[in-house]
Design a protein around this motif. Structure first.
Motif, mmCIF file in Angstrom:
data_model
loop_
_atom_site.group_PDB
_atom_site.id
_atom_site.type_symbol
_atom_site.label_atom_id
_atom_site.label_comp_id
_atom_site.label_asym_id
_atom_site.label_seq_id
_atom_site.Cartn_x
_atom_site.Cartn_y
_atom_site.Cartn_z
ATOM 1 N N LEU A 82 -41.458 -6.658 -17.048
ATOM 2 C CA LEU A 82 -41.891 -5.871 -18.205
ATOM 3 C C LEU A 82 -41.574 -4.394 -17.986
ATOM 4 O O LEU A 82 -41.507 -3.931 -16.844
ATOM 5 C CB LEU A 82 -43.399 -6.032 -18.417
ATOM 6 C CG LEU A 82 -43.910 -7.473 -18.550
ATOM 7 C CD1 LEU A 82 -45.431 -7.476 -18.696
ATOM 8 C CD2 LEU A 82 -43.251 -8.169 -19.736
ATOM 9 N N ASN A 83 -41.437 -3.685 -19.082
ATOM 10 C CA ASN A 83 -41.237 -2.223 -19.057
ATOM 11 C C ASN A 83 -40.116 -1.741 -18.146
ATOM 12 O O ASN A 83 -40.315 -0.853 -17.317
ATOM 13 C CB ASN A 83 -42.553 -1.518 -18.665
ATOM 14 C CG ASN A 83 -43.629 -1.747 -19.691
ATOM 15 O OD1 ASN A 83 -43.385 -1.563 -20.884
ATOM 16 N ND2 ASN A 83 -44.780 -2.193 -19.244
ATOM 17 N N PRO A 84 -38.918 -2.299 -18.276
ATOM 18 C CA PRO A 84 -37.814 -1.789 -17.442
ATOM 19 C C PRO A 84 -37.449 -0.347 -17.810
ATOM 20 O O PRO A 84 -37.014 0.415 -16.948
ATOM 21 C CB PRO A 84 -36.669 -2.747 -17.751
ATOM 22 C CG PRO A 84 -36.969 -3.318 -19.090
ATOM 23 C CD PRO A 84 -38.460 -3.405 -19.165
ATOM 24 N N ASN A 85 -37.635 0.008 -19.089
ATOM 25 C CA ASN A 85 -37.459 1.399 -19.527
ATOM 26 C C ASN A 85 -36.170 2.057 -19.064
ATOM 27 O O ASN A 85 -36.163 3.214 -18.647
ATOM 28 C CB ASN A 85 -38.658 2.250 -19.063
ATOM 29 C CG ASN A 85 -39.878 1.981 -19.916
ATOM 30 O OD1 ASN A 85 -39.758 1.416 -21.009
ATOM 31 N ND2 ASN A 85 -41.043 2.356 -19.430
ATOM 32 N N GLY A 86 -35.086 1.315 -19.080
ATOM 33 C CA GLY A 86 -33.806 1.918 -18.724
ATOM 34 C C GLY A 86 -33.625 2.168 -17.240
ATOM 35 O O GLY A 86 -32.701 2.885 -16.841
ATOM 36 N N ARG A 87 -34.490 1.570 -16.427
ATOM 37 C CA ARG A 87 -34.380 1.767 -14.965
ATOM 38 C C ARG A 87 -33.105 1.138 -14.437
ATOM 39 O O ARG A 87 -32.637 0.121 -14.930
ATOM 40 C CB ARG A 87 -35.570 1.107 -14.269
ATOM 41 C CG ARG A 87 -36.888 1.782 -14.573
ATOM 42 C CD ARG A 87 -37.053 3.037 -13.765
ATOM 43 N NE ARG A 87 -37.155 2.721 -12.353
ATOM 44 C CZ ARG A 87 -38.295 2.370 -11.762
ATOM 45 N NH1 ARG A 87 -39.407 2.270 -12.461
ATOM 46 N NH2 ARG A 87 -38.321 2.115 -10.479
ATOM 47 N N HIS A 88 -32.573 1.764 -13.375
ATOM 48 C CA HIS A 88 -31.353 1.266 -12.747
ATOM 49 C C HIS A 88 -31.674 0.192 -11.710
ATOM 50 O O HIS A 88 -32.780 0.126 -11.190
ATOM 51 C CB HIS A 88 -30.614 2.408 -12.048
ATOM 52 C CG HIS A 88 -30.365 3.587 -12.935
ATOM 53 N ND1 HIS A 88 -29.840 3.466 -14.198
ATOM 54 C CD2 HIS A 88 -30.574 4.911 -12.754
ATOM 55 C CE1 HIS A 88 -29.726 4.667 -14.740
ATOM 56 N NE2 HIS A 88 -30.176 5.557 -13.892
ATOM 57 N N ALA A 89 -30.646 -0.605 -11.402
ATOM 58 C CA ALA A 89 -30.712 -1.565 -10.294
ATOM 59 C C ALA A 89 -31.875 -2.548 -10.425
ATOM 60 O O ALA A 89 -32.540 -2.878 -9.444
ATOM 61 C CB ALA A 89 -30.771 -0.831 -8.946
ATOM 62 N N VAL A 90 -32.116 -3.011 -11.639
ATOM 63 C CA VAL A 90 -33.167 -4.011 -11.846
ATOM 64 C C VAL A 90 -32.581 -5.396 -11.555
ATOM 65 O O VAL A 90 -31.498 -5.736 -12.030
ATOM 66 C CB VAL A 90 -33.696 -3.962 -13.300
ATOM 67 C CG1 VAL A 90 -34.730 -5.071 -13.533
ATOM 68 C CG2 VAL A 90 -34.300 -2.600 -13.607
ATOM 69 N N ALA A 91 -33.299 -6.172 -10.756
ATOM 70 C CA ALA A 91 -32.912 -7.558 -10.428
ATOM 71 C C ALA A 91 -31.514 -7.620 -9.822
ATOM 72 O O ALA A 91 -30.664 -8.396 -10.253
ATOM 73 C CB ALA A 91 -33.017 -8.460 -11.662
ATOM 74 N N VAL A 92 -31.288 -6.810 -8.798
ATOM 75 C CA VAL A 92 -29.979 -6.801 -8.122
ATOM 76 C C VAL A 92 -30.028 -7.618 -6.835
ATOM 77 O O VAL A 92 -31.069 -7.732 -6.188
ATOM 78 C CB VAL A 92 -29.509 -5.365 -7.788
ATOM 79 C CG1 VAL A 92 -29.236 -4.590 -9.063
ATOM 80 C CG2 VAL A 92 -30.529 -4.638 -6.921
ATOM 81 N N GLY A 93 -28.888 -8.175 -6.478
ATOM 82 C CA GLY A 93 -28.758 -8.842 -5.179
ATOM 83 C C GLY A 93 -29.547 -10.133 -5.045
ATOM 84 O O GLY A 93 -29.830 -10.578 -3.934
ATOM 85 N N ASN A 104 -34.808 -2.595 -22.304
ATOM 86 C CA ASN A 104 -33.499 -2.053 -21.933
ATOM 87 C C ASN A 104 -33.441 -1.728 -20.451
ATOM 88 O O ASN A 104 -34.424 -1.270 -19.865
ATOM 89 C CB ASN A 104 -33.227 -0.777 -22.726
ATOM 90 C CG ASN A 104 -33.196 -1.029 -24.216
ATOM 91 O OD1 ASN A 104 -32.399 -1.823 -24.695
ATOM 92 N ND2 ASN A 104 -34.087 -0.367 -24.945
ATOM 93 N N VAL A 105 -32.282 -1.946 -19.870
ATOM 94 C CA VAL A 105 -32.097 -1.627 -18.452
ATOM 95 C C VAL A 105 -30.996 -0.586 -18.299
ATOM 96 O O VAL A 105 -30.136 -0.433 -19.161
ATOM 97 C CB VAL A 105 -31.729 -2.889 -17.635
ATOM 98 C CG1 VAL A 105 -32.925 -3.812 -17.522
ATOM 99 C CG2 VAL A 105 -30.523 -3.607 -18.232
ATOM 100 N N GLY A 106 -31.018 0.128 -17.160
ATOM 101 C CA GLY A 106 -30.021 1.161 -16.873
ATOM 102 C C GLY A 106 -28.814 0.571 -16.176
ATOM 103 O O GLY A 106 -28.382 -0.545 -16.484
ATOM 104 N N TYR A 107 -28.278 1.330 -15.213
ATOM 105 C CA TYR A 107 -27.056 0.930 -14.517
ATOM 106 C C TYR A 107 -27.294 -0.303 -13.642
ATOM 107 O O TYR A 107 -28.355 -0.477 -13.042
ATOM 108 C CB TYR A 107 -26.596 2.038 -13.560
ATOM 109 C CG TYR A 107 -25.954 3.263 -14.171
ATOM 110 C CD1 TYR A 107 -26.373 3.807 -15.364
ATOM 111 C CD2 TYR A 107 -24.928 3.905 -13.487
ATOM 112 C CE1 TYR A 107 -25.780 4.950 -15.870
ATOM 113 C CE2 TYR A 107 -24.339 5.064 -13.989
ATOM 114 C CZ TYR A 107 -24.771 5.572 -15.173
ATOM 115 O OH TYR A 107 -24.188 6.718 -15.666
#
Lengths: 231, 445, 299
Positions: A35-46, A58-61
């Motif tokens: 919840l609330n990713p708010n354009g954050r980067h590197a969400v759910a990586v690797g 929305n998610v960032g880079y």
């Protein structure tokens, strides 16, 4: 119902990714909600396990960067480099994707419901990318393998310096890049396109005969002085 | 008749501008229509560490006793953010060289040699081979614009990650591995058809500039759970700004590669005409770290033409934390060895001058993918030779440091150096020998 | 190398919150530019008056300066002090005279911009500190642009901070790195333009000013910039009545825009926009490369 819910409004990103990395095929928690990713980067990586991660917003880079095995669904737009260097699995962006979507990805499927901007599938190395909208300029630049399927239009310089990636565009192509040419759509290509769309869950949603195929002319594969204008 | 032959004649005279090498290059270009591509580093003479000398102790300073009084050499890299920094026994590492450019045997030998002396080795463009991972105690995984062979499994196996922005041989340039070296295995690791020219991009595909690099570094840290140090490698061109920006982007370690650095296959014009000699690059880089209060906190590794313990000691005295070697390591393995002279002659060259690394015909079995040639290099023996060489470098640096009264190599300072030439004095920021004069020291880079 | 934000209001009801919204957007871009920050706000203006944005050392006696600028006909000019900056209002007819006086008698004071409505503030430090020092959240206006800077090849100084004023009521912020600014600076200097810094972005600003002095519209000047400026850039430009966006043809530097019935917003990254009202249903898009975008207020 998700097994685990992470609220990025209250929990540090580092904890989310660390928890996702610890999860495995044997974990009890296989369905995750963010919840609330708010354009954050590197969400759910690797991630390297067959998890399902639903991101509500929305998610960032670099969301889903280097994904392996997981299904990651973004209920929103994705920033630069979504699913960059993905190895396997499925990433679904319900909104638009920014630059370099699926950059250098080796495998898996990236499905974008909206548009993808510039450099979609740059240096792609085996991934399949389906964009239901349009893609921006320099898409599939130096694409090595895999397929880029675009329901809408493609921007300038599609497939510049292309290797063996296969490009299918239903709409218009503003211009082709160096060494990229339109190719005949034979039965085997229609079958391939059908397979990819089936894998994306989109079989029957579009008429395959409306697509044009683009690929490498292979003129730049070994340097020749008469081709210098292309460099 | 005789009278005529007695008249003095002007002997044939070559132009200094159009010298024989220049004439040959014009003819070669006219015949082929392609610029010269080659391996190795700069061949022209450049201001270098040879132009600096150490001031040993005598009356005003006290030296340390050789072999008895300890002169430490260990170095820790990546102390800024990483949970697991890199501990090296000696501040000389092996620079990034790709499988593809080098044979699998050569990569394995580099890993063996580095491990024997307790230092690290580095992958290259083309990914990590099982051989080098298995034989390298500490392995730095390069993250390059092409992302050939980049995968998260190897990323997690690495001990550190080196984001390559550029290299000394070609700051601002991409790569070109000619088709001859794209064997089945190389092609498979790079997802490329066999036998075609492989172009490597000059910019990363999914970020451009330090503001976006900061986000890329965050992603790599998140993927690896903030364990591994992140290095950022730049070719020496604007070192003050580049190092400052690497620090601002969040690097743990900055790798600065001078123009003497080798390369697998690059245009000669790039190798010889672009970039800074490492001598000129270290002080601005260190100044950037000092201006940000990060000297020794973000570690600096320098490379490009490092050949000996003396070079290493000088680089450390100018402010580096460690050095990296590439060409010297290949020579230690057996590259350009006179034992293959007959074969070098057949290739139209001579041992010591062979630089057609991209053609894949290396008689020493190092810069090749030919299985017969590659089999000539015994990774165990070659690894031992490299370890011996690294040990000698360490001993030499310790010898100098002790003579300057230092109990750790890192206590060497610019003030322990003087310069033999005005050029080197200006570039290294140390006084001309016998004077207090540092030319050009008016501040600013 | 930097972060850019911009906000152009269509809905007058939001004008009181412009500064607060811009401040929040600016602070989100801290990672992209920790060295310095700055912003331009287009607020109220009086016909025939011009506002000069001035910068001086901390604690500078701006009231005394204003006294020195008074003339019997107009009295003491209106003065508003914010941190190290102050905005004074003088009759437009007197602007040249006041500038000449400041240049001759007060070299310690820099004029960072002028216009009927534009006010510019910029300072070294983190964006949050800069926004606070100038009380940005309390400002009202119709539109504004902001910038956070990660210095590349020029010094971290207040003079090197963005926005750069490009002319009356005009300013520019830049993300990217130009590769031909030194030659361009020399040729513009030959044309009589003056530059305060070694900053590439200031050259871009000066270039646009020069084009417009030659009679080009802002749109034409930006178009011409596509040919004459080499390198990587995303520009956001503010004018008295609107703002414009331009990306170079390669368009590597990020740019995200959002449009609703109430506003048009620009951010280097989407997360700069998340606090805006109605963002979840806004039209979010990326500006095309080599394309001039412009939004203008109905007069």
């Amino acid at each position: 119902m998700p097994d685990t819910t992470f609220d990025l409004g209250t929990t540090p990103l580092r904890e989310l990714n660390a928890a996702l990395h610890k999860a495995s095929a044997e974990s009890n928690a296989r369905r995750w909600r963010v919840l609330n990713p708010n354009g954050r980067h590197a969400v759910a990586v690797g991630i390297h396990a067959p998890l399902t991660v639903e991101i509500e917003g929305n998610v960032g880079y670099y969301c889903a960067g280097m994904n392996a095995e997981a299904s990651i669904i973004v209920h929103g737009n994705a920033g630069q480099g979504v699913a960059e260097n993905m190895m396997s699995g499925f990433v679904h962006v319900k909104g638009d994707a920014s630059q370099s979507a699926g950059a250098t990805a080796h495998g898996g499927m990236l499905l974008i419901d909206g548009n993808a901007s510039a450099r979609c599938g740059i240096s792609m190395k085996g991934v399949d990318i389906v964009v239901k909208g349009s893609v921006g300029h320099m898409s599939a630049f130096m694409g090595q393998s895999g397929a880029l399927i675009v329901f809408g239009d493609a921007g300038e310089a599609l497939g510049d310096s292309l290797y063996e990636a296969k490009l299918f565009v239903r709409g218009t192509v503003k211009s082709l890049g160096a060494d990229c040419i339109a190719k005949e759509m034979r039965d085997e290509h229609k079958a391939l396109l059908h397979d990819k769309l089936t894998a994306a869950g989109l079989a029957g949603s579009v008429d395959i005969s409306e697509f044009k195929r683009y690929g490498s002319a292979r003129n730049l594969y070994n340097f020749h002085v008469d081709n210098v204008d292309a460099y | 008749m005789t009278a005529h032959s007695n008249v003095p004649r002007t002997p044939p005279r070559f132009s200094a501008t159009f010298d024989p090498a220049t004439l040959a290059e014009i003819r070669r270009a006219a015949a082929t229509g392609i610029y010269d591509i080659r391996g190795a580093g700069t061949k022209r003479k450049l201001p270098h560490f040879d132009d600096l000398l150490f001031l040993g102790a005598s009356m005003s300073r006290y030296p340390l006793e050789g072999y008895r009084e300890k002169c430490s050499t260990e170095v820790v890299l990546g102390t800024r953010f990483a949970k697991k920094p890199i501990h090296l026994k000696t501040p000389v590492t092996i620079a990034g060289m790709s499988f593809g450019a080098l044979s699998a045997q050569a990569k394995e030998a580099l890993g063996r040699g580095a491990t024997l002396v307790g230092t690290s080795t580095t992958t290259g463009d083309g990914g990590m081979t099982a051989e080098e991972r298995a034989q390298s105690q500490t392995l730095v995984y390069q993250y390059l614009p092409s992302r050939y062979g980049m995968n998260p499994v190897d990323l997690r196996k690495a001990d550190a990650i080196e984001i390559v922005i550029g290299q000394g041989a070609k700051p601002g340039g991409g790569g070109m591995l000619l088709g001859q070296k794209i064997s089945d295995r190389v092609a498979n690791m790079r997802n490329l058809p066999k036998g075609i020219d492989q172009r490597s991009a000059c910019r990363h595909p999914d970020w451009t500039g330090p503001d976006d690099l900061e986000i890329k570094i965050e992603e790599l840290r998140e993927i690896t759970d903030w364990e591994k140090p992140i290095y950022v490698k730049v070719g020496a061109s604007r070192p003050y700004y580049d190092v400052a920006l690497a620090v601002k982007s969040g690097a743990d370690v900055v790798v600065l590669d001078g123009m003497q650095g080798g390369t697998a296959a690059t245009q000669d014009v790039f190798i010889e005409q672009v970039g800074l000699p490492i001598l000129a690059a270290i002080r601005p880089a260190v100044k950037a770290l000092q201006d940000l209060g990060m000297h020794r906190k973000v570690q600096l590794i320098v490379s490009g033409g490092i050949r000996s313990g003396a070079d290493m000691a000088k680089a450390l005295a100018l402010g580096a934390d460690a050095v990296a070697i590439g060409t010297a390591a290949l020579v230690a393995l057996g590259d350009n060895d006179p034992q293959w002279e007959e074969e070098y002659q057949k290739l139209g060259t001579t041992a010591g001058a062979y630089d057609d690394w991209h053609e894949g015909l290396d008689p020493a079995g190092i810069t090749t993918q030919d299985p017969v040639l590659a089999a000539r290099l015994d990774p165990v023996k070659a690894g031992r030779r490299l370890a011996n060489f690294l040990s000698v470098m360490t001993l030499e640096a310790q010898t100098i440091a002790r003579a300057c009264g230092k109990s750790h190599l890192h206590n060497l300072e610019p003030e322990d150096l003087v310069s033999l030439t005005i050029e080197a004095a200006a570039m290294a920021g140390v006084p001309l020998a016998g004077t207090g004069w540092v030319p050009g020291q008016t501040g600013g880079y | 190398m930097c972060g850019i934000v911009g906000l152009f209001l269509k809905d007058q009801k939001l004008e009181g919150e412009l500064g607060a919204m811009l401040a929040s957007m600016l602070c989100t871009m801290t990672g992209r530019g920790p060295d310095s920050a700055g912003f331009a706000v287009y607020g109220a203006g009086a016909p025939g008056q011009v506002k000069l944005s001035l910068r001086a050392a901390k604690g500078y006696d701006f009231p005394a300066l204003a006294q020195g600028l008074s003339v019997p006909a107009d009295g003491v000019p209106a003065l508003s002090i914010r941190g190290t900056h102050a905005v004074i209002e003088v009759p437009a007819a007197r602007e040249a005279q006041v500038r000449a006086f400041l240049a001759a008698r007060h070299p310690e004071v820099a004029v960072v911009g002028s216009g009927t409505r534009m006010e510019i503030f910029k300072e070294v430090g983190l964006p949050s500190a800069v926004a606070e020092a100038f009380a940005l959240p309390s400002m009202r206006g119709t539109h504004g642009i902001g910038h956070t800077r990660m210095a590349t090849e020029s010094a971290v100084t207040t003079a090197g901070a963005h926005p750069f004023s490009t002319g009356t009521d005009q300013c520019l912020v830049h993300n990217g790195s130009l590769s031909n600014h030194n030659g361009l600076r020399r040729s513009l200097a030959y044309q009589g333009m003056t530059f305060e810094t070694e900053n590439d972005s200031e050259v871009a600003a000066g270039y646009l000013t020069w084009r417009m002095k030659q009679g080009a519209s802002l749109g034409d000047a930006l178009e011409a910039g596509l040919k004459d400026l080499d390198g990587f850039f995303t520009f956001v430009v503010g004018t008295e009545s609107g703002f414009g966006v331009l990306r170079d043809p390669i368009a590597c530097k990020p740019a995200v825009m959002a449009e609703t019935d109430q506003y048009v917003a620009f951010g280097s990254e989407y997360r700069a926009l998340i606090g805006l009202p109605g963002i979840d249903t806004a039209r979010v898009f990326e500006p095309e490369p080599a394309t001039v975008y412009f939004w203008e207020r109905a007069q």
